[in-house]
Motif scaffolding. Structure first.
Motif: not given
Length: 622
Positions: A68-83
């Motif tokens: 769960r932790g790494p997956v959430i980190a990936v999802l957050v990273g996607v949205h940060l990069l997609g700001l």
């Protein structure tokens, strides 16, 4: 809010977050101009985003950090990069933006002339832009409602509980992507199952259905924009309506089967290939390779799309750059395929395991399913191929008892054939579908297999029919065409009753839909996860068992190994203990009758559960 409202709202939020994540991940790799029509852009970006999520899941699995932790980190990273994409905001698909036609000029009205019904230049008649947006949103919600509700029921479809969901669960338990010998196919192309695992660990198994629901809706969006680009606005509306009007599509959109995702990647690959042929831009060739590789990473049948595009590139490229184009396509495709098929090769020695066991000298194995393929004469195969249009609608018992396809395909067949003689695009789409359908002469007949190319046939039919309908008439006709699938989804919701939202309601629903579930529930409640049960002919209960569930047509615990021992209690006991079983599950009426009156049997087996549908026996301690 009531429990039902909270359950529905929570899963709606999960769907929205999945949609947003896939859309943003796709936009990160696309230029805003890559899909001029908003429907195209949404469908294309979502397809690419889902592919990215699947490949990232495999990467996390390779490093043993699929949690769960790494997956959430990936999802957050996607949205940060997609700001940036969030800052611009999604382009609404209404009113439709100009689309470049075949000649490179915008379709529609002349330059500077207002479009019909935009509220300008028509004497104030018609709906304004804001009213049309609100009407479009309400219409979209009405279309989606039964599909969404159908996705909220607990998993009961045969293959999803046999191996699709068990794959996802075992990936989560292991934190990686191991070889799973207890399952029917211990390793496979598993791109969709890795997205399932990501969704399951964040929102539960019911939310997994929304992966395929999103794929289904992304196909509809892509068809709406692609039809507009390739043929006319009428073709886009018709194609989207026909696609969603298939009861089998509505059914699959509410399950954890992988066919909707496969159909999305296949359609996106052919779409990108067509854009490459039109523009000669390398980015479209790369995208076509990525989508084709993702289709093959989802299911072996996706290799057909890989081959089609390779042939298309070879025939379409100018002679002076043919080898460069083929090289680029091949390198990108192999790069996408390598992790999936390299993993299969590493574990089994056969990149197409369990098919073709002699491919690389691997020979027969416990999972050799060659004997399961239909053995028919050439004439029988030809008849089966010619009957496909009829069987998928009316005689479904011949092709797997799946929900029907829309009758529109059968009724529109003459129109489709006539259009194929006049329009090269229709001819190409139809040819891909027809050649693909020839798998019915080799594989066991199952109408689900055809869903992979159904978007292409749907677009061809929409393009053929659009010659006889204006955009306004086509929009109204599209509503009529989607009714079979929409009504089927609504019928299923009504038949299945209220959506189960509590653990008790889920148990009651599963017991009603799956007669063998109460026996498995008994083991779960009395043994927890500390049991290993061998079951004769109950293989689709794997997912609902908290312990280890053995027994299938292939694998080390295949039925052929144990059925001959049924009348020899000592031998049966020894073999069950050899595979680690401490319980035995028997299904009434499935051809396995135990010698319950035999003293040797009573010595080794003690019945601990019976409900008329199944019996559970506990094996004596060694």
């Amino acid at each position: 809010m009531t429990g039902a409202a909270l359950f529905i709202a929570g899963h709606l939020l999960a769907l929205l977050l999945l949609t947003a994540t896939a859309w943003v991940a796709g936009l990160l790799l696309l230029r805003r101009s890559d899909g001029e029509d908003a429907w195209e852009r949404f469908g294309l970006a979502t397809a690419l985003g889902l592919a990215v999520l699947g490949h990232l899941g495999l990467l996390l699995g390779f490093f043993g950090v699929l949690s769960r932790g790494p997956v959430i980190a990936v999802l957050v990273g996607v949205h940060l990069l997609g700001l940036g994409a969030w800052w611009r905001g999604p382009s609404p698909p209404w009113p439709p933006s100009p689309v470049t036609g075949r000649g490179g000029k915008p379709e529609g009205e002349g330059r500077g002339r207002p479009s019909p019904g935009d509220g300008r230049g028509d004497g104030g008649e018609g709906l304004g832009r804001g009213a049309r947006r609100r009407l479009a949103v309400l219409g979209l919600l009405a279309v989606l409602a039964p599909f969404f509700l159908l996705s909220l029921y607990p998993p009961t479809a045969f293959d999803e509980t046999l191996y699709h969901l068990p794959y996802a669960r075992e990936f989560i338990r292991a934190g990686g992507v191991p070889f799973l010998p207890a399952l029917r196919n211990p390793v496979f192309p598993q791109l969709s199952e890795l997205i399932f695992a990501e969704m399951m660990m964040l929102a539960g198994d019911v939310a997994v259905h929304q992966v395929e629901l999103l794929a289904t809706m992304a196909v509809a969006a892509l068809l709406a924009g692609w039809g507009r680009r390739a043929f006319s606005p009428a073709a886009g509306w018709l194609a989207a309506g026909i696609w969603l009007g298939n009861p089998i599509v509505a059914h699959l959109a509410g399950t954890a089967y992988v066919e909707p995702g496969l159909a999305l990647f296949a359609a996106a690959a052919i779409y990108a290939g067509e854009r490459w042929r039109e523009t000669e831009e390398k980015k479209w060739l790369v995208l076509a390779a990525v989508f084709a590789g993702s289709a093959a990473g989802t299911k072996y049948l996706g290799l057909f799309i890989v081959g089609v595009l390779f042939l298309w590139v070879a025939l379409s490229s100018p002679r002076e750059r043919r080898w460069r184009d083929l090289g680029l396509y091949s390198v990108v495709t192999l790069a996408v395929l390598a992790p999936w098929y390299g993993r299969i090769l590493f574990y089994t020695g056969n990149p197409l395991f369990p098919f073709f066991p002699d491919l690389l000298g691997t020979g027969p194995s416990d999972w050799d399913i060659g004997g399961a393929l239909p053995r028919r004469s050439l004439s029988e195969r030809l008849v089966a191929f010619l009957r496909i249009p009829w069987d998928v609608v009316f005689d479904r018992g011949r092709i797997g008892y799946q929900p029907p396809y829309s009758p529109v395909y059968l009724l529109g067949l003459p129109l489709l054939l006539a259009a194929a003689f006049r329009d090269s695009r229709v001819r190409l789409l139809l040819a891909i579908g027809v050649v693909y359908a020839m798998i019915f002469v080799v594989l066991p007949p199952d109408s689900r297999y055809l869903v992979a190319v159904l978007p292409l046939l749907t677009l061809a039919l929409g393009g053929a029919a659009s010659r006889w309908a204006s955009a306004q008439l086509a929009a109204a006709l599209a509503v009529v065409l989607l009714l079979p699938g929409w009504l089927y989804a609504g019928y299923r919701v009504v038949r299945q009753g209220p959506v189960p939202v509590t653990a008790e309601e889920r148990d009651a629903y599963l017991a009603r839909e799956l007669p063998l579930y109460p026996a498995v529930r008994f083991l779960n409640r009395t043994r927890g996860s500390d049991y290993t049960v061998y079951a004769f002919h109950a293989e689709n209960m794997v997912y609902h068992a908290d312990g280890v569930f053995l027994g299938d047509w292939s694998g080390p615990a295949r039925f052929a190994r144990f059925v001959p021992l049924v009348n020899d209690p000592e031998a049966l006991y020894r073999e069950l203990r050899h595979v680690g079983a401490d319980h035995l599950l028997i299904v009434e009426g499935r051809g396995v009758a135990l010698p319950v009156d035999d003293a040797a049997f009573r010595k080794r087996f003690r019945r601990v559960y019976s409900d008329g549908a199944s019996e559970v026996y506990e094996l004596a301690e060694p």
